[in-house]
Design a protein around this motif. Structure first.
Motif, PDB file in Angstrom:
ATOM      1  N   ARG A 171       0.845  -1.209   0.000  1.00 41.98           N
ATOM      2  CA  ARG A 171       0.000   0.000   0.000  1.00 41.98           C
ATOM      3  C   ARG A 171       0.882   1.261   0.000  1.00 41.98           C
ATOM      4  NH1 ARG A 171      -5.198  -0.727  -0.001  1.00 41.98           N
ATOM      5  NH2 ARG A 171      -6.173  -2.615   0.846  1.00 41.98           N
ATOM      6  N   SER A 172       1.976   1.232   0.720  1.00 42.17           N
ATOM      7  CA  SER A 172       2.888   2.374   0.698  1.00 42.17           C
ATOM      8  C   SER A 172       3.504   2.547  -0.683  1.00 42.17           C
ATOM      9  CB  SER A 172       3.992   2.192   1.748  1.00 42.17           C
ATOM     10  OG  SER A 172       3.457   2.265   3.056  1.00 42.17           O
ATOM     11  N   PHE A 173       3.885   1.431  -1.304  1.00 38.09           N
ATOM     12  CA  PHE A 173       4.460   1.491  -2.649  1.00 38.09           C
ATOM     13  C   PHE A 173       3.445   2.047  -3.649  1.00 38.09           C
ATOM     14  CE2 PHE A 173       4.559  -0.830  -6.742  1.00 38.09           C
ATOM     15  CZ  PHE A 173       5.642  -0.166  -7.311  1.00 38.09           C
ATOM     16  N   GLU A 174       2.201   1.567  -3.588  1.00 38.91           N
ATOM     17  CA  GLU A 174       1.180   2.009  -4.545  1.00 38.91           C
ATOM     18  C   GLU A 174       0.919   3.509  -4.408  1.00 38.91           C
ATOM     19  OE1 GLU A 174      -2.497   3.260  -6.185  1.00 38.91           O
ATOM     20  OE2 GLU A 174      -2.148   3.086  -4.016  1.00 38.91           O
ATOM     21  N   ALA A 175       0.818   3.990  -3.176  1.00 40.88           N
ATOM     22  CA  ALA A 175       0.571   5.415  -2.958  1.00 40.88           C
ATOM     23  C   ALA A 175       1.752   6.257  -3.433  1.00 40.88           C
ATOM     24  CB  ALA A 175       0.286   5.672  -1.486  1.00 40.88           C
ATOM     25  N   ALA A 176       2.950   5.818  -3.122  1.00 42.72           N
ATOM     26  CA  ALA A 176       4.133   6.571  -3.546  1.00 42.72           C
ATOM     27  C   ALA A 176       4.278   6.562  -5.062  1.00 42.72           C
ATOM     28  CB  ALA A 176       5.387   5.975  -2.885  1.00 42.72           C
ATOM     29  N   ALA A 177       3.956   5.431  -5.709  1.00 48.24           N
ATOM     30  CA  ALA A 177       4.054   5.339  -7.161  1.00 48.24           C
ATOM     31  C   ALA A 177       3.018   6.235  -7.830  1.00 48.24           C
ATOM     32  CB  ALA A 177       3.860   3.885  -7.596  1.00 48.24           C
ATOM     33  N   ARG A 178       1.861   6.364  -7.197  1.00 45.01           N
ATOM     34  CA  ARG A 178       0.803   7.207  -7.765  1.00 45.01           C
ATOM     35  C   ARG A 178       1.140   8.684  -7.616  1.00 45.01           C
ATOM     36  NH1 ARG A 178      -3.442   7.823  -4.695  1.00 45.01           N
ATOM     37  NH2 ARG A 178      -3.092   5.749  -3.759  1.00 45.01           N
ATOM     38  N   HIS A 179       1.678   9.078  -6.478  1.00 43.80           N
ATOM     39  CA  HIS A 179       2.003  10.491  -6.225  1.00 43.80           C
ATOM     40  C   HIS A 179       3.408  10.855  -6.706  1.00 43.80           C
ATOM     41  CE1 HIS A 179      -1.528  11.427  -3.765  1.00 43.80           C
ATOM     42  NE2 HIS A 179      -1.356  10.266  -3.110  1.00 43.80           N
ATOM     43  N   LEU A 180       4.263   9.823  -6.831  1.00 39.21           N
ATOM     44  CA  LEU A 180       5.687  10.045  -7.087  1.00 39.21           C
ATOM     45  C   LEU A 180       6.245  11.026  -6.066  1.00 39.21           C
ATOM     46  CD1 LEU A 180       5.894  10.110 -11.007  1.00 39.21           C
ATOM     47  CD2 LEU A 180       6.547   8.267  -9.427  1.00 39.21           C
ATOM     48  N   ASN A 181       5.833  10.812  -4.817  1.00 38.36           N
ATOM     49  CA  ASN A 181       6.260  11.679  -3.720  1.00 38.36           C
ATOM     50  C   ASN A 181       5.990  10.953  -2.417  1.00 38.36           C
ATOM     51  OD1 ASN A 181       5.805  13.860  -1.563  1.00 38.36           O
ATOM     52  ND2 ASN A 181       6.701  15.037  -3.254  1.00 38.36           N
ATOM     53  N   PHE A 182       7.042  10.704  -1.634  1.00 38.47           N
ATOM     54  CA  PHE A 182       6.870   9.975  -0.386  1.00 38.47           C
ATOM     55  C   PHE A 182       6.053  10.782   0.627  1.00 38.47           C
ATOM     56  CE2 PHE A 182      10.983   7.228  -0.830  1.00 38.47           C
ATOM     57  CZ  PHE A 182      10.351   6.514  -1.844  1.00 38.47           C
ATOM     58  N   THR A 183       6.236  12.098   0.632  1.00 34.28           N
ATOM     59  CA  THR A 183       5.510  12.929   1.598  1.00 34.28           C
ATOM     60  C   THR A 183       4.015  12.898   1.324  1.00 34.28           C
ATOM     61  OG1 THR A 183       7.437  14.395   1.843  1.00 34.28           O
ATOM     62  CG2 THR A 183       5.287  15.239   2.576  1.00 34.28           C
ATOM     63  N   SER A 184       3.621  13.052   0.059  1.00 28.88           N
ATOM     64  CA  SER A 184       2.193  13.012  -0.292  1.00 28.88           C
ATOM     65  C   SER A 184       1.595  11.650   0.025  1.00 28.88           C
ATOM     66  CB  SER A 184       2.014  13.328  -1.776  1.00 28.88           C
ATOM     67  OG  SER A 184       2.475  14.628  -2.080  1.00 28.88           O
ATOM     68  N   ALA A 185       2.357  10.590  -0.217  1.00 23.93           N
ATOM     69  CA  ALA A 185       1.889   9.240   0.090  1.00 23.93           C
ATOM     70  C   ALA A 185       1.685   9.069   1.584  1.00 23.93           C
ATOM     71  CB  ALA A 185       2.880   8.214  -0.431  1.00 23.93           C
ATOM     72  N   SER A 186       2.595   9.626   2.378  1.00 21.96           N
ATOM     73  CA  SER A 186       2.477   9.493   3.832  1.00 21.96           C
ATOM     74  C   SER A 186       1.258  10.224   4.360  1.00 21.96           C
ATOM     75  CB  SER A 186       3.743  10.015   4.511  1.00 21.96           C
ATOM     76  OG  SER A 186       3.885  11.413   4.328  1.00 21.96           O
ATOM     77  N   VAL A 187       0.935  11.378   3.779  1.00 20.67           N
ATOM     78  CA  VAL A 187      -0.249  12.128   4.199  1.00 20.67           C
ATOM     79  C   VAL A 187      -1.515  11.334   3.893  1.00 20.67           C
ATOM     80  CG1 VAL A 187      -1.634  14.202   3.769  1.00 20.67           C
ATOM     81  CG2 VAL A 187       0.863  14.375   3.980  1.00 20.67           C
ATOM     82  N   GLU A 188      -1.576  10.747   2.699  1.00 17.39           N
ATOM     83  CA  GLU A 188      -2.750   9.953   2.309  1.00 17.39           C
ATOM     84  C   GLU A 188      -2.943   8.750   3.228  1.00 17.39           C
ATOM     85  OE1 GLU A 188      -3.707   6.833  -1.223  1.00 17.39           O
ATOM     86  OE2 GLU A 188      -3.145   8.851  -1.899  1.00 17.39           O
ATOM     87  N   LEU A 189      -1.846   8.107   3.583  1.00 17.19           N
ATOM     88  CA  LEU A 189      -1.923   6.878   4.373  1.00 17.19           C
ATOM     89  C   LEU A 189      -1.963   7.128   5.874  1.00 17.19           C
ATOM     90  CD1 LEU A 189       0.673   4.762   2.346  1.00 17.19           C
ATOM     91  CD2 LEU A 189      -1.816   4.567   2.269  1.00 17.19           C
TER      92      LEU A 189
END
Length: 295
Positions: A12-30
Motif C-alpha cells: 500500500r505504501s508502494f502504490e501510494a508513492a508510485a501514484r504520487h511520485l512523492n513519499f511525503t504526499s503518500a504518507s499524508v494519504e496513508l
C-alpha cells in the motif's frame, strides 16, 4: 525472488508513492510519517531484490520494473478492497435478494423497484427469477414470491393477493372483441403452465374454443405480450401483470372483463431463517403495501 510473503502494508505504501511520485504526499494519504513510507519501500525493494524507484534530489520516478509492478499491485489492491466490501462491508449487509416468477418480476415488480430505491437509497436490491434457481443458493434468498394455490410444504406461505385473468389484444387491433364470442376467431395464445386459462374463461361465459382455431404456445407471459402486441391474436394473462405502466405491456389492452382465478401471489417464509434483517423487514412491508394498493 524470496518465498517470504510480502507485507500488504509495504504494498500500500508502494502504490501510494508510485501514484504520487512523492513519499511525503503518500504518507499524508496513508496517515503515516514520511520516514515510515520510505522504510516500507526500502523493505519491499530488499525483499524483491530489485529497485522500484529512481531517487534524485527533489525528484522521484519509477524504474521500468517499478512501472510494471505498480499496475499489478494496483489491480490486486483494488480486488482486495472490492472483495472486502462485497463480503463484509455495508454493501453485503444491506442487500436484499428477492426471488419471483419471471413474469411477476419483469412485468409487475421491476417497474416498482425504483420507487423503493428512491425512498431507501442505502438498501441494495438483487432480483432473481426461477430461471436462475439452480445457480442461486436458496440460503441467499431473503424474500420469495410464488404464484399458486398456497399448498407448498417446503416453506410457510402468506397470501398477498387475489388474482384475476383477462383477455388482451393489440392496442391497434381493428376488430375489437366487444363480447366474449368475438374472441373465438382467435388466434389463441396459450402460455405454458397456464394452458387451462382459456377453458376456464370461456366456460364462465358458456363458450367453447373451436377445435380448429389457430393458436400459439409460448413459455412466458412476457412472450405472450410481445406476440399479442405484434398482432398475434388474444392471450389470457393475470390482470395484475398488464395493469401497470411498463414498456413490455404498453402495446396491449384488455379485450374483455377480468375473471377471478384461484391462483394468488404468496410471500414465502423460509423456516431456516431464524431472524430477519431490518432491511428485509423494510422491503417486505413495502411489498405488502404494493400488493394492497394494486387491486
Amino acid at each position: 525472488m524470496p518465498s517470504n510473503q510480502i507485507s500488504l502494508t509495504w504494498l500500500r505504501s508502494f502504490e501510494a508513492a508510485a501514484r504520487h511520485l512523492n513519499f511525503t504526499s503518500a504518507s499524508v494519504e496513508l496517515g503515516l510519517t514520511q520516514a515510515a513510507v520510505s522504510l516500507h519501500i526500502r523493505s519491499l525493494e530488499q525483499q524483491l531484490q530489485h529497485k522500484l524507484f529512481v531517487r534524485r534530489a527533489r525528484h522521484l520516478s519509477l524504474t521500468e520494473l517499478g512501472q510494471a509492478y505498480c499496475s499489478t499491485v494496483q489491480q490486486a489492491l483494488a480486488d482486495i478492497d472490492m472483495a472486502s466490501a462485497n463480503l463484509f462491508g455495508s454493501m453485503a449487509t444491506k442487500t436484499v435478494t428477492i426471488k419471483a416468477p419471471i413474469s411477476t418480476a419483469s412485468l409487475w415488480l421491476a417497474p416498482r423497484l425504483p420507487s423503493f430505491k428512491k425512498d431507501h437509497p442505502t438498501i441494495n436490491l438483487r432480483l432473481v427469477t426461477n430461471i436462475w434457481t439452480e445457480t442461486t443458493n436458496l440460503e441467499e434468498i431473503d424474500v420469495e414470491l410464488r404464484l399458486g394455490r398456497g399448498n407448498w410444504t417446503d416453506a410457510l406461505s402468506d397470501k398477498l393477493s387475489d388474482e384475476t385473468i383477462v383477455p388482451i389484444c393489440a392496442k391497434g387491433r381493428k376488430n375489437s372483441a366487444k363480447q366474449v364470442q368475438d374472441l373465438l376467431s382467435g388466434p389463441f395464445v396459450h402460455i405454458l403452465g397456464h394452458e387451462g386459462h382459456w377453458e376456464r374463461y370461456l366456460s364462465a361465459y358458456d363458450c367453447t374454443k373451436p377445435q380448429d382455431a389457430p393458436q400459439y404456445l409460448v413459455d412466458t407471459t412476457i412472450s405472450a405480450l410481445q406476440l399479442v402486441a405484434s398482432g398475434g391474436g388474444y392471450a389470457l394473462v393475470f390482470s395484475r401483470l398488464v395493469n401497470t405502466e411498463n414498456g413490455l405491456a404498453s402495446g396491449v389492452r384488455f379485450a374483455g372483463k377480468p375473471l377471478p382465478h384461484p391462483d394468488a401471489h404468496f410471500l414465502m417464509q423460509p423456516v431456516s431463517k431464524k431472524s430477519v434483517r431490518p432491511e428485509v423487514e423494510i422491503f417486505v412491508d413495502w411489498l405488502r403495501k404494493q400488493f394492497k394498493e394494486d387491486v
